[in-house]
Write an enzyme that holds these catalytic residues in place. Structure first.
Site, PDB file in Angstrom:
ATOM      1  N   TYR A  17       0.853  -1.217   0.214  1.00 11.89           N
ATOM      2  CA  TYR A  17       0.180  -0.198  -0.036  1.00 11.89           C
ATOM      3  C   TYR A  17       0.814   1.175  -0.055  1.00 11.89           C
ATOM      4  CZ  TYR A  17       1.551  -0.372   4.811  1.00 11.89           C
ATOM      5  OH  TYR A  17       2.267  -0.554   5.798  1.00 11.89           O
ATOM      6  N   SER A 263       5.131   3.316  13.188  1.00 12.67           N
ATOM      7  CA  SER A 263       4.917   1.928  12.888  1.00 12.67           C
ATOM      8  C   SER A 263       4.396   1.568  11.549  1.00 12.67           C
ATOM      9  CB  SER A 263       3.475   1.255  13.669  1.00 12.67           C
ATOM     10  OG  SER A 263       2.337   1.459  12.914  1.00 12.67           O
ATOM     11  N   LYS A 264       4.551   0.515  10.935  1.00 14.56           N
ATOM     12  CA  LYS A 264       4.379  -0.160   9.797  1.00 14.56           C
ATOM     13  C   LYS A 264       3.016  -0.604   9.688  1.00 14.56           C
ATOM     14  CE  LYS A 264       8.643  -0.405   7.193  1.00 14.56           C
ATOM     15  NZ  LYS A 264       9.542   0.125   7.897  1.00 14.56           N
ATOM     16  N   ARG A 265       2.198  -0.688  10.765  1.00 15.53           N
ATOM     17  CA  ARG A 265       0.872  -1.368  10.677  1.00 15.53           C
ATOM     18  C   ARG A 265       0.095  -0.598   9.634  1.00 15.53           C
ATOM     19  NH1 ARG A 265      -1.727  -1.579  15.768  1.00 15.53           N
ATOM     20  NH2 ARG A 265      -3.235  -1.213  14.541  1.00 15.53           N
ATOM     21  N   GLN A 266      -0.392  -1.468   8.654  1.00 20.59           N
ATOM     22  CA  GLN A 266      -1.128  -0.770   7.588  1.00 20.59           C
ATOM     23  C   GLN A 266      -2.258   0.131   8.052  1.00 20.59           C
ATOM     24  OE1 GLN A 266      -2.515  -3.279   4.494  1.00 20.59           O
ATOM     25  NE2 GLN A 266      -3.812  -1.856   3.431  1.00 20.59           N
TER      26      GLN A 266
END
Ligand code: GLU
Length: 492
Positions: A17, A263-266
């Site tokens: 994404y 963070s890399k949390r979508q």
């Protein structure tokens, strides 16, 4: 610089994404290009086949398009959702340039600037372990740097697998002149002999990206800070070929409010999710532009076009930029409030998701909640309480120590007073006059505001917390207001 035209690129890898940090990189590239009448290119860096995610390129392109950050060259998504390429420097999808990259790597080997390396992964693992044990930096030890070329040929012919590595200097320093950071010096001996062609024949980012930047005549490379330490290798590739390097500009890291790395949390960082949550694309662009830069320092709201004319790459900050979501909410509110009534209503009507008999009343209610909205995904939760059938047995219609009889008596008088008002009293936009008329009447009656306005407000809204009675009267109009008052009176 040999080329005079300003040419920049955003070069994402299609791994899922569009990250909010990626949107900032794309935006700064676009702003610089538009400011100087240059070209903004979108190149897809898909050489790492193991990280390829189907649909990711379409997703990146459409998120950029929704935000109005559009390249004028390179990969492009048309209105039917098809990926196309346009421009004279293509292909712009890196995997289609594989043969060029291979040829460049071979040229580097011939020039003595790179070498085939036959080390097995077992050997490299062992080396890493030993270095870790000795508390040394973990890096390649140069085992294959000086293998004679006839032996190299023999081993390649014999079918041994190999990679190609850069043959970087092992002593001295290298200084880069970054547009944002100024001069940054690195010690060559701490820089690893970077793999540029993997054993599967695919180039790594370092080779592919720099060769493409040269071939596409990129004048400025604007990218995230994580690439700063790779820049010496990149300059080495340019100088080995005798090419003029682009200017490099490394953007500050994005941080959480506690200054930890983002963070890399979508769900927290994907642009599509921000749009889904109801941030307007223009507001998101405004917010993202401010992550590390402020054009004039005296305000926070800038339209995209204004950003384009004010952009100055050298004024971008070096230090990490905090992703403050409260600020994003605030910016979004400013954009929501600045919309014309019609534009606003068109946007929010489909989000109300309730059925109301009189569409004019729904529109009024949507306008009423506008000041309370931070994001568009709150429309339904803000609007639906206004149209719930009140259950007066569950709420307190009486003010402080007021008896139900008094409340009933007062509500009756209010009802009759309102019933007698002329048509103009009920017109949309008459809120201030409604308030004045009612307050003057309360004073004449020698009542206190609270003993009248509390029961009226609760009777109208059916809730203990709600907009003011004047706002509610203006929103509901005569018929609906009287209906609710009658129901409340009947319940007492
Ligand atoms: N493909 C790289 C990435 O995804 C681009 C880095 C660059 O702009 O040079 O981060």
């Amino acid at each position: 610089m040999s080329q005079t035209r300003l040419r920049v690129r955003y070069a994402p890898s299609p791994t899922g994404y569009l990250h909010i940090g990626g949107l900032r990189t794309a935006l700064y590239n676009e702003l610089l290009a538009r400011k100087h009448g240059g070209d903004f290119i979108l190149r897809i860096e898909d050489t790492d086949q193991t990280r390829f995610v189907p649909g990711a390129t379409e997703n990146l392109c459409s998120s950029l398009k929704r935000c109005g950050v559009e390249a004028n060259e390179g990969v492009w998504i048309d209105d039917q959702g098809n990926l196309i390429e346009r421009g004279e420097y293509g292909p712009y999808t890196q995997s289609k340039r594989k043969e060029k990259h291979k040829a460049y790597a071979e040229q580097l080997v011939t020039m003595g600037k790179a070498y085939p390396c036959f080390c097995t992964s077992e050997r490299l693992d062992k080396l890493r372990e030993e270095q870790q044990l000795m508390k040394q930096p973990t890096m390649y030890d140069g085992h294959c740097r000086n293998v004679a070329s006839d032996e190299t040929q023999r081993r390649i012919m014999a079918g041994e697998t190999y990679v190609i590595r850069l043959k970087l200097p092992k002593e001295g320093n290298v200084t880069i002149d970054d547009v944002i950071r100024g001069q940054v010096t690195f010690d060559w001996k701490l820089i690893d002999d970077q793999v540029i062609i993997k054993s599967d024949g695919f180039p790594t980012y370092h080779l592919a990206s720099m060769c493409d930047d040269h071939d596409m005549q990129i004048s400025h490379v604007i990218r995230g800070e994580e690439w700063l330490s790779s820049t010496p290798k990149h300059l080495f590739i340019f100088s080995s070929f005798g090419w003029e390097p682009p200017r490099f500009a490394h953007l500050p890291l994005l941080l959480n409010p506690d200054r930890s790395k983002l963070s890399k949390r979508q769900g927290d960082v994907a642009v599509e999710d921000f749009l889904e949550k109801g941030y307007l694309p223009e507001a998101l662009i405004n917010f993202v532009a401010m992550l590390g830069w402020n054009p004039t320092g005296d305000r926070e709201i800038y339209a995209h076009d204004e950003l384009r004319s004010l952009f100055a790459l050298e004024n971008v900050n070096k230090s990490g930029a905090i992703l403050n979501l409260e600020k994003l909410d605030w910016i979004n509110e400013q954009y929501l409030r600045a919309l014309s009534e019609n534009a606003y209503l068109e946007l929010v009507r489909p989000l109300a998701k309730i059925s109301v008999e009189d569409p004019a009343i729904l529109d009024r209610a949507l306008l009423l909640i506008r000041e309370r909205l931070h994001r568009l995904n709150q429309v339904h939760e803000c609007i639906s309480p206004l149209f719930q059938e009140p259950n007066y047995n569950e709420i307190n219609l009486t003010w402080k120590a007021q008896s139900p009889e008094t409340a009933k008596e007062i509500l009756n008088e209010v009802r009759n007073f309102l019933h007698a008002q002329s048509k103009s009293f009920w017109e949309w936009g008459n809120r201030t006059a409604i308030e004045q008329t009612i307050k003057t009447w309360i004073a004449e009656k020698k009542w206190q505001n609270g003993e009248v306005l509390w029961p009226v407000r609760v009777a109208l809204s059916g809730q203990e917390k709600s907009p003011s009675p004047f706002e509610l009267l203006e929103t509901y109009g005569k018929e609906m207001s009287l209906k609710r008052l009658d129901a409340a009176i009947g319940s007492l």
